[in-house]
Write an enzyme that holds these catalytic residues in place. Structure first.
Site, PDB file in Angstrom:
ATOM      1  CG  ASP A 155      46.167  -1.779  24.099  1.00  0.00           C
ATOM      2  OD1 ASP A 155      46.589  -0.431  24.735  1.00  0.00           O
ATOM      3  OD2 ASP A 155      45.930  -2.904  24.174  1.00  0.00           O
ATOM      4  N   GLY A 181      54.114 -13.767  21.050  1.00  0.00           N
ATOM      5  CA  GLY A 181      53.459 -12.776  21.495  1.00  0.00           C
ATOM      6  C   GLY A 181      52.061 -12.514  22.712  1.00  0.00           C
ATOM      7  CG  PHE A 237      41.466  -9.941  26.567  1.00  0.00           C
ATOM      8  CD1 PHE A 237      40.961  -9.864  28.314  1.00  0.00           C
ATOM      9  CD2 PHE A 237      41.429  -8.590  25.681  1.00  0.00           C
ATOM     10  CE1 PHE A 237      39.953  -8.430  28.815  1.00  0.00           C
ATOM     11  CE2 PHE A 237      40.836  -7.152  26.454  1.00  0.00           C
ATOM     12  CZ  PHE A 237      40.409  -7.067  27.638  1.00  0.00           C
ATOM     13  N   GLY A 278      48.962 -10.103  23.601  1.00  0.00           N
ATOM     14  CA  GLY A 278      48.050  -9.744  22.849  1.00  0.00           C
ATOM     15  C   GLY A 278      47.588  -9.053  24.304  1.00  0.00           C
ATOM     16  CE  LYS A 330      44.410 -11.126  20.944  1.00  0.00           C
ATOM     17  NZ  LYS A 330      44.331 -10.135  21.115  1.00  0.00           N
ATOM     18  CG  LEU A 350      49.471 -16.371  25.822  1.00  0.00           C
ATOM     19  CD1 LEU A 350      49.763 -18.264  26.779  1.00  0.00           C
ATOM     20  CD2 LEU A 350      50.590 -15.592  26.413  1.00  0.00           C
ATOM     21  CB  VAL A 351      49.969 -13.779  20.097  1.00  0.00           C
ATOM     22  CG1 VAL A 351      49.990 -14.054  18.116  1.00  0.00           C
ATOM     23  CG2 VAL A 351      49.247 -12.927  19.996  1.00  0.00           C
TER      24      VAL A 351
END
Length: 383
Positions: free
Chosen positions: A216, A93, A97, A95, A114, A99-100
């Site tokens: 968000d 993912g 600010f 997200g 994250k 990366l996951v």
């Protein structure tokens, strides 16, 4: 000058010199003592992990780690090993600010990590907000945080791993080598139930003594578990507000396509109705498969997703809005339910804040949709 006067001046000069030397020695000793004390205090801070996280503390300069489970030891070495040194292959993912990554800890537990971008705009504030928010939440439709690690500009969050990725991947396709993703379109029944889950999660957030505004809500921030139940994630932009006030921001918060029209007019106020609008857009996207930041063709003109949904509703053409990937023969796809679903979505995405319902009302409307029995319909689809 006689010898008596000379002796007096010599004595005075000697006294001044001795006094200056003594003062210098005292100042030097005090400085050395202060330096040792400060160094010892700093070493004690760095050596002591934070067991009771306080997001307002200076995590940007203090090494810190924390987890809900004392048996779960979180360190950079452990997280680096678990993510294969943050291999692009394990990214699941992207997200706000950061990366996951999917990670397997030494205990065997599979988690999501994250990694916030060190140069992310106001990254530390977003990290602190997410920590403060997630660490205090407990709801089946809210993603759970397991811990964090921080040192200098480096900040990592550890979440529960949600098996089936995010809603955006299922609606619009994905590119992943992980066999957890299966390439088949979400049914209408699953889509409605996912929206019910998101609604329940938002209702919980808005109903807290000090409500939380997510700010968000979008498809990529809705994670799906093995049963396709929704879990709201990514609280980097979330804000707590007093029940009698709104949060006034000096910056835009959210994602293009999901932000309410008042933001377009420069009214940067975060209240519950901001989330309600984004949820309405998400409902439209989930039903139609159209991205909210892309135009939709209507009568030879390109218009936005919300405007398109309103026009289709006015014409009684809600069934034509349904994603073409959904089989028209599906047991759970009924016109009455589709019409009510689009009506609720349009209410949520009302042009004026006062037109939008509270999430508690949205939950009731979704739960009472006509001719919709989730468990029964899912069983019929499975057989």
């Amino acid at each position: 000058m006689d010898h008596g006067v000379q002796a007096i001046f010599a004595a005075i000069g000697s006294f001044i010199v001795v006094t200056l030397l003594l003062a210098a020695a005292i100042l030097f000793c005090q400085h050395r003592k202060s330096t040792k004390s400060r160094t010892r205090r700093n070493n004690q801070i760095r050596a002591r992990p934070l067991r009771n996280p306080n997001p307002s503390s200076s995590l940007s300069i203090v090494d810190a780690s924390w987890s809900w489970d004392p048996k779960l030891k979180i360190s950079m070495e452990e997280l680096s090993r678990a993510t294969e040194n943050f291999s692009p292959r394990l990214i699941v993912g992207d997200g706000s600010f950061g990366l996951v990554y999917k990670a397997r800890l030494s205990t065997g537990a599979v988690v999501a990590v994250k990694k916030l971008s060190p140069d992310a705009f106001q990254g530390f504030r977003e990290f602190a907000a997410e920590m403060e928010t997630l660490s205090k939440l407990g709801h089946r439709n809210i993603v759970k945080i397991l811990g964090y690690w921080a040192s200098g500009p480096e900040r990592l969050l550890v979440y529960e791993f949600i098996e089936k990725g995010n809603l955006d991947q299922w609606l619009h396709g994905h590119s992943s080598n992980d066999d957890v993703f299966r390439c088949f379109p979400l049914t209408w029944v699953h889509r409605v139930n996912i929206m019910r889950g998101v609604a329940h999660g938002l209702c919980y957030l808005h109903g807290l003594d000090k409500p939380i505004i997510h700010r968000d809500i979008k498809a990529s921030n809705v994670l799906l578990d093995s049963e396709f139940q929704a879990h709201i994630a990514d609280f980097g932009l979330a804000r707590r507000i007093d029940t009698s006030h709104s949060h006034v921001s000096t910056q835009f918060a959210g994602t293009i396509g999901y932000m309410p029209p008042e933001y377009r007019d420069g009214v940067l106020v975060a209240n519950k109705k901001v989330d309600v609008y984004s949820f309405g857009v998400l409902m439209m996207e989930t039903a139609s498969g159209h991205r909210p930041n892309l135009a939709v063709r209507f009568d030879g003109v390109d218009i936005g997703l919300v405007q398109w949904a309103r026009k289709m509703k006015e014409q009684g053409a809600e069934m034509k809005m349904v994603d073409e990937k959904i089989s028209r023969d599906e047991e759970g796809l009924r016109e009455e339910s589709v019409k009510e679903y689009i009506r609720i979505a349009c209410m949520c995405a009302g042009e004026l804040q006062k037109e939008r319902p509270q999430m508690v009302e949205v939950v009731k409307l979704l739960e009472s949709m006509p001719h919709f029995d989730y468990q029964n319909d899912v069983n019929k689809i499975a057989t």
